[in-house]
Motif scaffolding. Structure first.
Motif, PDB file in Angstrom:
ATOM      1  N   UNK A  83       0.779  -1.171   0.138  1.00 12.16           N
ATOM      2  CA  UNK A  83       0.001  -0.073   0.117  1.00 12.16           C
ATOM      3  C   UNK A  83       0.720   1.232   0.021  1.00 12.16           C
ATOM      4  N   UNK A  84       2.173   0.962  -0.018  1.00 14.69           N
ATOM      5  CA  UNK A  84       2.932   2.308  -0.224  1.00 14.69           C
ATOM      6  C   UNK A  84       3.066   2.928  -1.411  1.00 14.69           C
ATOM      7  N   UNK A  85       2.490   2.279  -2.497  1.00 15.72           N
ATOM      8  CA  UNK A  85       2.586   3.070  -3.599  1.00 15.72           C
ATOM      9  C   UNK A  85       1.249   2.789  -4.452  1.00 15.72           C
ATOM     10  N   UNK A 109      -2.828  15.215 -10.796  1.00 14.90           N
ATOM     11  CA  UNK A 109      -2.661  13.803 -10.527  1.00 14.90           C
ATOM     12  C   UNK A 109      -1.823  12.885 -11.555  1.00 14.90           C
ATOM     13  N   UNK A 110      -1.856  13.149 -12.911  1.00 10.57           N
ATOM     14  CA  UNK A 110      -0.937  12.414 -13.946  1.00 10.57           C
ATOM     15  C   UNK A 110       0.438  13.116 -13.679  1.00 10.57           C
ATOM     16  N   UNK A 111       0.488  14.320 -13.375  1.00 10.75           N
ATOM     17  CA  UNK A 111       2.002  14.988 -13.137  1.00 10.75           C
ATOM     18  C   UNK A 111       2.685  14.218 -11.893  1.00 10.75           C
ATOM     19  N   UNK A 112       1.895  14.055 -10.762  1.00  7.21           N
ATOM     20  CA  UNK A 112       2.292  13.421  -9.540  1.00  7.21           C
ATOM     21  C   UNK A 112       2.732  11.879  -9.737  1.00  7.21           C
ATOM     22  N   UNK A 113       1.643  11.001 -10.554  1.00  9.38           N
ATOM     23  CA  UNK A 113       2.210   9.866 -10.700  1.00  9.38           C
ATOM     24  C   UNK A 113       3.361   9.278 -11.628  1.00  9.38           C
ATOM     25  N   UNK A 169      10.939   5.584  -8.975  1.00 10.54           N
ATOM     26  CA  UNK A 169      10.670   4.285  -8.190  1.00 10.54           C
ATOM     27  C   UNK A 169      10.040   4.485  -6.906  1.00 10.54           C
ATOM     28  N   UNK A 170       9.071   5.475  -6.704  1.00 14.95           N
ATOM     29  CA  UNK A 170       8.229   5.862  -5.612  1.00 14.95           C
ATOM     30  C   UNK A 170       9.412   5.836  -4.323  1.00 14.95           C
ATOM     31  N   UNK A 183      14.945   7.115  -0.147  1.00 17.80           N
ATOM     32  CA  UNK A 183      14.074   6.583   1.013  1.00 17.80           C
ATOM     33  C   UNK A 183      12.448   6.236   0.262  1.00 17.80           C
ATOM     34  N   UNK A 184      12.393   5.128   0.449  1.00 17.33           N
ATOM     35  CA  UNK A 184      11.178   4.423   0.109  1.00 17.33           C
ATOM     36  C   UNK A 184       9.895   5.312   0.799  1.00 17.33           C
ATOM     37  N   UNK A 185       8.843   5.624  -0.097  1.00 19.54           N
ATOM     38  CA  UNK A 185       7.691   6.223   0.403  1.00 19.54           C
ATOM     39  C   UNK A 185       6.700   5.414   1.197  1.00 19.54           C
ATOM     40  N   UNK A 186       6.407   5.909   2.337  1.00 18.34           N
ATOM     41  CA  UNK A 186       5.724   5.047   3.509  1.00 18.34           C
ATOM     42  C   UNK A 186       3.851   5.068   3.168  1.00 18.34           C
TER      43      UNK A 186
END
Length: 223
Positions: free
Chosen positions: A135-137, A158-162, A169-170, A176-179
């Motif tokens: 669920x981190x990404x 939303x598209x820019x963010x994704x 690599x999120x 640092x991996x996104x939590x």
């Protein structure tokens, strides 16, 4: 001797033995390593200096206490020699040999200490950690767009963010991996609002002439 079955059975036995600590286990695996090097003989020479270094044991007294504990608790047989010309020997107990249990059932320790006897909470905890990592990404771009719509944010953002975080690599800063990607999305929108305000401030600053002042200054004085 099947060393895989032996180690599996040993691990299950360690799990139920509260007398053991990390130092006992470290010494046991150092002994097992030596046993393996000697091709699993009935007994082998225990070189105290090398075993202490391998097991990361700092003092002789600690080493002797630990090896005597292992011998007393029937993990090994410690055969010290009082004769300086003879070596101290060790016998590794055959944990996987066939035995008869208290209930009269024959079988190896590996069979009797099978994974089904391990508390279910260990597996539940692992399962929860696995789900959290998933669920981190977001699953895909559509999920991000739907989330932005639910927050009344633009689909373009939303598209820019994704695209941005998919490209890195999120990870934050590429390391640092996104939590929680939804929290990162909220910060993304806060920065977007700040960027909207900056052009107005820049125009005001651009039209201002900082050389025009009402103060009377004497530019002949030294700074």
């Amino acid at each position: 001797m099947n060393y895989i079955k032996h180690l599996n059975a040993a691990f299950h036995k360690f799990y139920g033995d509260d007398r053991l600590n990390y130092a006992h286990l470290s010494l046991y695996f150092a002994l097992f390593y030596y046993w393996n090097l000697h091709r699993f003989p009935i007994e082998f020479y225990a070189n105290r200096t090398e075993l202490m270094k391998l097991a990361k044991i700092g003092s002789r007294s600690t080493y002797h206490r630990l090896i005597k504990d292992l011998s007393e608790w029937e993990y090994i047989q410690y055969l010290p020699s009082q004769n300086p010309s003879k070596n101290t020997m060790v016998v590794m107990c055959q944990i996987c040999t066939s035995t008869v249990t208290e209930t009269g059932q024959a079988g190896t320790l590996m069979e009797r200490y099978c994974p089904k006897n391990v508390p279910l909470t260990l597996y539940i905890k692992h399962s929860k950690q696995y789900k959290l990592s998933e669920e981190r990404k977001p699953k895909n771009e559509l999920e991000v767009i739907e989330y932005f719509k639910s927050k009344k944010w633009s689909s373009l953002n939303a598209v820019k963010f994704f695209n941005h975080y998919q490209g890195v690599g999120w990870k934050i800063g590429g390391k640092t991996k996104i939590e929680d990607w939804k929290a990162i999305a909220a910060n993304w929108m806060l920065r977007a609002e700040e960027i909207k305000e900056k052009p107005t401030l820049q125009i005001v600053a651009k039209n201002k002439d900082y050389l025009i002042t009402n103060e009377q200054k004497n530019y002949g004085e030294p700074l």
